[in-house]
Design a protein around this motif. Structure first.
Motif, PDB file in Angstrom:
ATOM      1  N   GLN A  43      -7.495   0.544  -0.072  1.00  0.00           N
ATOM      2  CA  GLN A  43      -7.883  -0.612   0.567  1.00  0.00           C
ATOM      3  C   GLN A  43      -8.836  -0.452   1.463  1.00  0.00           C
ATOM      4  OE1 GLN A  43      -3.977  -1.973   2.516  1.00  0.00           O
ATOM      5  NE2 GLN A  43      -5.060  -3.903   3.394  1.00  0.00           N
ATOM      6  N   SER A  48       0.942  -1.385  -0.038  1.00  0.00           N
ATOM      7  CA  SER A  48       0.114  -0.023  -0.019  1.00  0.00           C
ATOM      8  C   SER A  48       0.753   1.179  -0.019  1.00  0.00           C
ATOM      9  CB  SER A  48      -0.927   0.188   1.250  1.00  0.00           C
ATOM     10  OG  SER A  48      -1.738  -0.937   1.191  1.00  0.00           O
ATOM     11  N   ASP A  53      -5.915  -1.063  -4.920  1.00  0.00           N
ATOM     12  CA  ASP A  53      -5.448  -1.616  -3.665  1.00  0.00           C
ATOM     13  C   ASP A  53      -6.414  -2.819  -2.997  1.00  0.00           C
ATOM     14  OD1 ASP A  53      -3.908  -2.176  -1.258  1.00  0.00           O
ATOM     15  OD2 ASP A  53      -3.556  -0.113  -0.650  1.00  0.00           O
ATOM     16  N   GLU A  54      -5.932  -3.804  -3.360  1.00  0.00           N
ATOM     17  CA  GLU A  54      -6.716  -4.950  -2.786  1.00  0.00           C
ATOM     18  C   GLU A  54      -8.346  -5.051  -3.167  1.00  0.00           C
ATOM     19  OE1 GLU A  54      -5.940  -6.866   0.928  1.00  0.00           O
ATOM     20  OE2 GLU A  54      -3.708  -6.147   0.887  1.00  0.00           O
TER      21      GLU A  54
END
Ligand code: ADP
Ligand code: MG
Lengths: 333, 272
Positions: free
Chosen positions: B102, B60, B193-194
């Motif tokens: 995220q 991240s 992000d994810e």
């Protein structure tokens, strides 16, 4: 129709008109609070400062003339010209935008991420500083706001509502103040314009984005600094309009900054983050305090308008602390 | 100018172009913690580039450096062939780099459509006063941007919730709305992000499908972080592997899968 009811209706109308103005002042607070989490104690002083600046520019006053005279032994006070109201309003707005930029650059840019109480303290400092600057720039005498707003009762309304009495000798028609009526129209237009601005323009959308989530706003290309300056400028504009209206009512003097106190109960009622809340809250308080004074004032020794709004807001706080339109606060455990 | 012949052909026949983003010797510290240690890698035009690694590896942080949220102490970011000066996140966004977070950062008080419309902000040019006095132009711009937003809403199959306030949506849909907002910017580089964290199998499959067809249909260059090796292998053209802030592998999924350092890093940590 019985005269009592007619007088009641007149009180209601006056209350609605006062309410729109309260809503306007409250909006100045809500805009800044939503976008930056700052409760701007200086909002009232901003109205005073804007009004002083407007009158000063119109009368061709030389800013800081006392200071200049004291320092250089000169004796200057006026440029010797008069600026028409329209141009002066425009120039004052430029001053308020300049003020917004300075406030952001010099103060709040350095306080990003601080506790709300620290931001609040900063605005208290700002309020007293601005008050001092206003005095120093334009002097502290009481001035008249002569931008050409009408004064006195409206004969037209009175004559055209007389028939409501249906021949009743005691009823002369509604008495409405012309300034109040014009102020109401101005305030309504301004409130609608603000709502349209925040709903339908690019900057309005960016403003709502910042109010909602800073990280997300940054990620879609919104500059927080720019939006904060914009919001302070809009609040400055609101302050200017409020300053003009109140200034025309009761002169441009220190007490003008106390209009902010009228906005507090409105905010308690409407919630600090809701634009509709500020509008509805303003109307409720305006109507409420006028009707209460009309119905119970004589019984309670009068002047209930000084405290009614606060009591109403307190009662409201106890039962609905999040305000009329706020989300219900549920404690997470 | 970048050399157009610089690139490669993927196994499924897509032409990958020249380097758009190069991270050169990036080091990022938080006090004593080195979140990123002297990492270099690049992202090519049209690629799906993955960054993988165990929790706390610095993935991240790397995405935050690319999007300007974090400023590295050392190293250079080279975007489209030119070194990028220190920039605020909003300036990076205006250069055509969009992202998701995220932990989802949506405008909770707005509807899905309004959220997606904020993704168009970088494309709106009409100034404040022009909007007030030249209504036609502002309206035309609004309509055009609205059309793009609606197209993306259709593409991500969220028409049914376009007017729903985001705060009422379940987690999986929020993730999708955030993707829609990022995609609405028509970015040259999209950072995810994810995007599949916390999703069930079906939602993960949907998300994978969207990412692939985004890349395929719009040619969007994508850099994505994923915790799960398996998912990444299916999606990405090239993979950077990070562990404790260091780069321990870089290459095609097959190369990375057979890299001993990577195998060790992944065996050394518990999967979740
Ligand atoms: N804003 C921050 N402040 C301090 N430390 C941070 C911050 N962001 C990340 N870190 C630290 O950097 C390291 C890498 O974190 P992160 O990039 O979130 O890893 P990953 O995304 O791979 O799980 C961790 O040790 C984390 O605690
Ligand atoms: Mg992470």
């Amino acid at each position: 129709m019985p005269t009592d009811l007619l007088y009641g209706a007149e009180v209601l109308l006056n209350g609605l008109m006062a309410g729109v103005l309260y809503a306007l002042v409250a909006l100045g607070f809500v805009l800044i609070y939503k976008a930056s989490g700052i409760f701007n104690y200086a909002q009232g002083v901003m109205a005073l400062f804007a009004a002083l600046t407007l009158v000063g520019i119109m009368e061709g006053q030389i800013p800081f003339s006392h200071l200049i005279n004291a320092t250089f032994g000169t004796n200057i006070h006026h440029f010797g010209w008069h600026v028409p109201a329209f141009a002066a309003i425009f120039l004052t707005m430029i001053v308020m935008v300049g003020f917004a930029i300075l406030v952001q650059r010099l103060i709040f840019r350095h306080l990003v991420g601080q506790e709300p109480i620290i931001l609040f303290m900063a605005t208290i400092g700002l309020a007293y500083f601005l008050e001092g600057v206003g005095d120093l720039m334009w002097g502290s005498e009481i001035k008249k706001m002569a931008v050409g707003l009408p004064q006195g009762g409206s004969l037209w309304v009175e004559e055209n509502t007389q028939w409501l009495g249906f021949g009743n000798e005691d009823f002369y028609g509604f008495f409405l103040d012309k300034l109040d009526m014009v102020a109401t129209v101005i305030a309504i237009v301004l409130v609608l314009a603000l709502v349209a601005f925040s709903q339908y323009t690019k900057q309005g959308r960016a403003m709502r984005a910042v109010a909602d989530d800073h990280q997300a706003a940054l990620s879609v290309g919104v500059s927080l600094n720019y939006i904060w300056i914009l919001v302070w400028s809009v609040a400055g504009f609101v302050a200017l309009v409020a300053g003009i209206i109140w200034g025309a009512k009761s002169g441009v003097q220190f007490s003008l900054s106390l209009i902010a106190l009228k906005a507090l109960p409105v905010l308690m009622l409407g919630g600090f983050t809701s634009i509709p809340g500020a509008i509805v809250g303003g109307l409720i308080i305006g109507v409420g305090e006028k009707l209460f004074e009309f119905s119970f004032g004589p019984m309670l020794g009068g002047a209930t308008e000084n405290w009614f709004a606060y009591v109403l807001a307190l009662i409201f706080l106890v039962f609905r602390p999040q305000g009329l339109f706020g989300e219900k606060i549920i404690e997470r455990v | 100018m970048l050399d157009q012949t610089d690139g490669y052909m993927t196994a499924d026949g897509r032409q990958i172009g020249p380097v758009v983003m190069e991270m050169r010797n990036i080091t990022l510290r938080f006090g004593g913690v080195e979140a990123i240690k002297d990492i270099s890698f690049d992202i090519r035009e049209g690629e799906v580039r993955a960054i993988i690694g165990p929790n706390g590896a610095g993935k991240s942080s790397m995405l935050n450096v690319i999007s300007g949220f974090y400023v590295p102490q050392e190293g250079q970011v080279i975007y489209k062939g030119a070194p990028r000066p220190a920039m605020k996140p909003y300036q990076v966004a205006r250069q055509g780099i969009a992202r998701t977070f995220q932990n989802i950062a949506l405008f909770e008080g707005m509807s899905v459509l309004d959220n997606v419309m904020t993704g168009r902000l970088t494309h709106m040019k009409t100034g404040m006063f022009a909007q007030a006095f030249w209504k036609g132009k502002a309206e035309r711009e609004e309509t055009e941007n609205r059309e793009v937003a609606e197209k993306i809403i259709d593409f991500l199959e969220i028409q049914a919730i376009r007017k729903t306030p985001v705060s009422r949506l379940p987690y999986g849909l929020k993730k999708r709305v955030e993707l829609a907002r990022a995609l609405a910017a028509e970015p040259e580089l999209l950072l995810l992000d994810e995007p599949m964290a916390g999703m069930n199998v079906e939602e993960k499959e949907d998300m994978s499908r969207f990412i692939l067809s985004m890349n395929d249909e719009f040619g969007t260059t994508i850099a994505l972080i994923e915790h799960d090796m398996g998912v990444v292998m299916d999606l990405s053209d090239r993979v950077v592997v990070m562990d404790y802030g260091k780069k321990i592998g870089d290459g095609t999924p097959d190369e990375v899968r057979n890299n001993q350092a990577v195998i060790d890093a992944y065996l050394g940590v518990a999967h979740d």
